[in-house]
Motif scaffolding. Structure first.
Motif, short mmCIF file in Angstrom:
data_model
loop_
_atom_site.label_atom_id
_atom_site.label_comp_id
_atom_site.label_asym_id
_atom_site.label_seq_id
_atom_site.Cartn_x
_atom_site.Cartn_y
_atom_site.Cartn_z
N ASP A 1 -2.92 -2.35 -7.24
CA ASP A 1 -2.74 -2.08 -5.81
C ASP A 1 -1.46 -1.35 -5.50
O ASP A 1 -1.12 -1.15 -4.34
CB ASP A 1 -2.77 -3.41 -5.04
N TYR A 2 -0.69 -0.93 -6.51
CA TYR A 2 0.64 -0.34 -6.29
C TYR A 2 0.70 0.97 -7.05
O TYR A 2 0.72 0.97 -8.27
CB TYR A 2 1.67 -1.34 -6.82
N LEU A 3 0.66 2.10 -6.33
CA LEU A 3 0.72 3.40 -6.99
C LEU A 3 2.18 3.80 -7.07
O LEU A 3 2.82 4.09 -6.08
CB LEU A 3 -0.06 4.42 -6.17
N MET A 4 2.75 3.81 -8.30
CA MET A 4 4.17 4.05 -8.41
C MET A 4 4.51 5.52 -8.25
O MET A 4 5.40 5.88 -7.51
CB MET A 4 4.68 3.57 -9.77
N CYS A 5 3.78 6.40 -8.97
CA CYS A 5 4.22 7.79 -9.02
C CYS A 5 3.06 8.69 -9.40
O CYS A 5 2.20 8.30 -10.17
CB CYS A 5 5.33 7.91 -10.07
N SER B 1 0.64 5.60 -0.41
CA SER B 1 1.84 6.21 -0.97
C SER B 1 1.53 7.53 -1.65
O SER B 1 2.44 8.29 -1.96
CB SER B 1 2.51 5.27 -1.97
N HIS C 1 0.70 6.87 -12.28
CA HIS C 1 1.26 5.63 -12.83
C HIS C 1 1.00 4.52 -11.83
O HIS C 1 1.39 4.63 -10.68
CB HIS C 1 2.76 5.76 -13.04
N LYS D 1 0.55 -2.62 -16.14
CA LYS D 1 0.63 -1.27 -15.64
C LYS D 1 -0.16 -0.31 -16.54
O LYS D 1 -0.49 -0.64 -17.67
CB LYS D 1 2.06 -0.80 -15.47
N THR E 1 0.48 -5.93 -8.73
CA THR E 1 1.45 -6.96 -8.39
C THR E 1 0.91 -8.35 -8.67
O THR E 1 1.67 -9.28 -8.86
CB THR E 1 1.83 -6.88 -6.91
N TYR F 1 0.52 0.09 -10.99
CA TYR F 1 0.99 -1.25 -11.36
C TYR F 1 0.25 -2.25 -10.50
O TYR F 1 -0.11 -1.96 -9.37
CB TYR F 1 2.51 -1.33 -11.11
N TRP G 1 -4.56 4.57 -1.72
CA TRP G 1 -3.17 4.16 -1.62
C TRP G 1 -2.44 5.13 -0.71
O TRP G 1 -2.43 6.32 -0.96
CB TRP G 1 -2.48 4.21 -2.99
N ASN H 1 0.82 -1.21 0.00
CA ASN H 1 0.00 0.00 0.00
C ASN H 1 0.85 1.26 0.00
O ASN H 1 0.51 2.26 -0.61
CB ASN H 1 -0.90 0.00 1.23
N TYR H 2 2.00 1.22 0.67
CA TYR H 2 2.89 2.35 0.70
C TYR H 2 3.86 2.36 -0.47
O TYR H 2 4.72 3.23 -0.52
CB TYR H 2 3.71 2.34 2.01
#
Lengths: 385, 175, 186
Positions: free
Chosen positions: B54-58, B121, B89, B98, B93, B91, B119, A227-228
């Motif tokens: 589930d993954y926020l890159m940027c 992040s 952006h 993406k 997992t 992605y 998210w 999540n992070y």
């Protein structure tokens, strides 16, 4: 008489037992924060209730400079962001610009880039392990790691002339060819280095005091890690095999055989500081394997693709990522047809990894906070850009 | 799944929403949405089991500089009108694909709903977008400056019409 | 008596040492020298530095204190507190947010104190001089500097050369004269 009165008073205080929350400052100048980082701590006695990181003390306006320079003039600025692994910064930037230009590069260049990148990964992990040992209290591994790192820097210096910030990997190729005895020097160094690693194993990996200080502390669970958006040894220490060299291979990484070490919670819980440290230690061994395979099959050829003096890619947008020693390093470049980039945004791994610190440092002692910060392995030049 | 398939799935799910794919001569393609439906799209791509991002890159903020260029009293260049853009952006997992999503907001009053409840992040990325470009994120619990000093009042540095001030707290800035 | 004869013998043995060293004349246990030179020699040989690494030059400073290019043979030990330090090596880019903290740290150090400005960013802003809106172009805009070491980053040998230049500067200082007569402006 005096003793009895004192004992009564002390016992009455002890029964109530509550204390106030005190705000402490681990300021920008501190021997254990790896650079200029300010941590505001709210402590209850010795136990930490909340950590708030304040960054921006090394903000050097990289993105504004990148809008005023050519594509080739940006490379020294890119070097200075993560100054402990500057070969990999160059590598990531060169791959992003080559996607925009749509060119093919010679075979020899691909092999040279991977050899230099993996040597840089070993050098960066040696600094991480050495300073982590220094934070926790052992001074000798610091000296041993820096002694081995000097030999790698000598190899780099003979190739391109610089010790720390190289300006070596350009879009289209590499600036200098390898000198004639590079292969022999590298293989001799690797043979000696494998023997020296056994010293490190005795001093740190199997040391009881080190295990007591780091195992079971700063546990990062899998859901929080995803999540992070953690990356690099942070997320691999929690058991998730997320490595961009295997998921989305760039360069010619798909031709080499290597494993991805993940943390398993051998000494404490899965995802603690000892796991992240051990993942870095095992990655050094994997990098040695890749370098030996690459040196075996190094082809001949020229080291630079013919490009015009002014690089002018067509209009387009690209986001490309590489696996730097600290995590996922991403370059987001927008070009508008001229010879200067319109916008470059860098996704720095240490910036994202540092935002996890308030989450995993709740409820630990101040001395444990130093160990957790050392295991995240941040470089402030990247966090602030 | 490729970007075309993801785009078709979203178009079938939300029929009244304006959404299209954009691609230039080189580089990657991305999906463009408008800011009032941004939150719905982001929730959908996270919760849908076939997409599962589930993954926020940027999150990147860009100054498009497509308004009118005027001169103010001192002869400095100012841009009026036009848009600022945000690029997300993401992605997945579990599914290993993406995607990139773009929105554009007005330059005079930029405001976008926050993604921090989806998210975590997004927290520091949104603070940096606010600090450098001035885009406000509604619902963010702690929207303060992150890289510049807390009492910096000379504007937003990465806009194209930013002028470096002369002094900051008695320190001379130009060379 | 016996003791006088022994003393004569010892003196005779030691006279051979004296002819080479013109500055020092000693009997066993007695050294005669100028007080100024003795104090300067003691002060320059044990400069304790404040651990103040900001950016890339800090890594070169760490390499200088490690085993290949040893700093300890010059008597330089890293100390974390400004009250216990003699010299502050400003290594790396100074930003506007950090400038006030550097001034506070410099004022907390006790006299006599020295500053070495290491690298091109601390001297004049470095490669960020043109468009850096958050970079202070040189640390000498806020604190007085004694020695400038150029390079980006300077090699460890260059930093050792800077330290030796500072030692030569300290040798020429007078501590026992009046304060107004001192060659160095504090």
């Amino acid at each position: 008489m005096m003793n009895e009165a004192y004992n009564l008073e002390y016992k009455s205080l002890k029964k109530e037992g509550d204390s106030e929350i005190m705000i402490l400052n681990m300021g920008p100048q501190h021997p254990s924060t790896h650079g200029v980082l300010r941590l505001e701590l709210k402590v209850n006695g010795e136990i930490i209730e909340e950590v708030i990181p304040h960054i921006g003390y090394l903000h050097r306006c990289f993105e504004k400079h990148a809008e005023a320079c050519n594509y080739q003039q940006v490379i020294p600025y890119v070097d200075r962001m993560d100054y402990l692994s500057s070969m990999y910064n160059d590598f990531g930037y060169a791959i992003a610009v080559e996607k925009l230009l749509g060119i093919e590069i010679p075979e020899r260049v691909e092999y040279i880039r991977i050899i230099m990148g993996e040597f840089q990964r070993i050098a960066s992990h040696l600094v991480a392990i050495g300073t982590f040992g220094l934070d926790v209290g052992s001074f000798t591994p610091f000296l041993y790691c820096f002694r081995d790192r000097e030999k790698i820097l000598t190899l780099f210096e003979k190739t391109c002339g610089a010790r720390l910030l190289y300006n070596y990997i350009w879009p289209g190729g590499v600036s200098h060819d390898l000198y004639p005895e590079f292969k022999n020097d590298a293989l001799n160094f690797l043979k000696e280095f494998k023997r020296n690693l056994k010293d490190l194993e005795i001093l740190l990996v199997e040391n009881k005091i080190f295990i007591e200080r780091t195992a079971g502390i700063g546990v990062l669970s899998e859901n929080i890690a995803i999540n992070y958006a953690a990356s690099g040894p942070m997320i691999r220490g929690s058991g998730i095999p997320y490595d961009i060299r295997k998921i989305e291979p760039y360069g010619i990484y798909d031709r080499f055989e290597f494993n991805i070490p993940v943390g398993e919670g051998i000494m404490g819980k899965k995802g603690d500081c000892w796991d992240r440290f051990y993942v870095r230690y095992l990655e050094i061994l994997e990098s040695i394997k890749i370098i030996e395979q690459a040196l075996d099959s190094l082809p001949d050829g020229n080291v630079f693709e013919k490009l015009p003096k002014k690089i002018k890619p067509k209009k387009g947008i690209v986001y490309s990522r590489v696996e730097s020693p600290r995590g996922e390093l991403g370059f987001f470049i927008i070009s508008d047809g001229s010879d200067k980039p319109f916008r470059i945004k860098v996704r720095a791994p240490s910036f994202v990894n540092l935002s996890i610190l308030p989450e995993i440092a709740k409820g630990c002692f101040i001395a444990d906070l130093v160990a957790i910060l050392g295991s995240i392995d941040i470089v402030l030049g990247e966090v602030d850009r | 799944m490729t970007i075309k398939e993801i785009f078709d799935l979203l178009k079938n799910r939300f029929e009244n929403i304006k959404i299209y794919i954009e691609k230039f001569e080189v580089g990657e393609e991305y999906i463009v949405v408008s800011p009032d439906v941004l939150k719905q799209i982001l929730q959908e791509i996270r919760n849908n089991p076939r997409l599962h991002f589930d993954y926020l890159m940027c999150i990147s903020s860009v100054d498009d500089a497509n308004g009118e260029i005027k001169k103010d009293e001192n002869g400095n260049k100012i841009i009026k009108g036009g848009t600022l853009s945000l690029y997300y952006h993401l992605y997945s997992t579990t599914r290993n694909h993406k995607i990139a999503i773009k929105t554009s907001v007005d330059r005079e009053n930029p405001a976008v709903p926050t993604a921090i409840d989806l998210w975590k992040s997004a927290d520091w990325h949104e603070r940096e977008a606010f600090d450098m470009m001035g885009i406000k994120f509604e619902g963010h619990p702690n929207l303060k400056r992150i890289l510049m000093p807390y009492d910096w009042n000379a504007g937003f540095p990465l806009r194209k019409d930013f002028i470096t001030p002369e002094y900051y707290n008695d320190l001379k800035i130009p060379y | 008596m016996n003791t006088i004869n022994e003393k004569d013998n010892l003196l005779n043995n030691k006279i051979e040492y004296n002819s080479k060293d013109k500055n020092f004349y000693f009997e066993p246990g007695v050294i005669i020298a100028k007080a100024d030179e003795l104090f300067s020699w003691a002060r320059k040989s044990s400069l304790w530095q404040l651990t103040f690494g900001l950016a890339c030059c800090a890594i070169e400073m760490m390499s200088t204190s490690a085993s290949n290019y040893d700093f300890d043979r010059f008597g330089v030990i890293p100390r974390p507190s400004p009250r216990q330090a003699d010299v502050m090596i400003v290594s790396g880019t100074v930003t506007l947010k950090m400038a006030s903290r550097i001034k506070i740290l410099y004022e907390q150090m006790s006299e006599p104190k020295y500053v070495i400005s290491m690298g091109s960013c601390a001297t004049c802003g470095g490669p960020y001089w043109q468009h850096g809106y958050h970079v202070l172009k040189g640390v000498d805009r806020i604190i007085p500097v004694d020695v400038y070491v150029p390079g980006c980053p300077p090699r460890p040998e260059a930093l050792l050369d800077g330290l030796i230049t500072l030692q030569k500067k300290i040798e020429k200082e007078y501590l026992l004269k009046e304060k107004n007569d001192n060659k160095r402006n504090i």
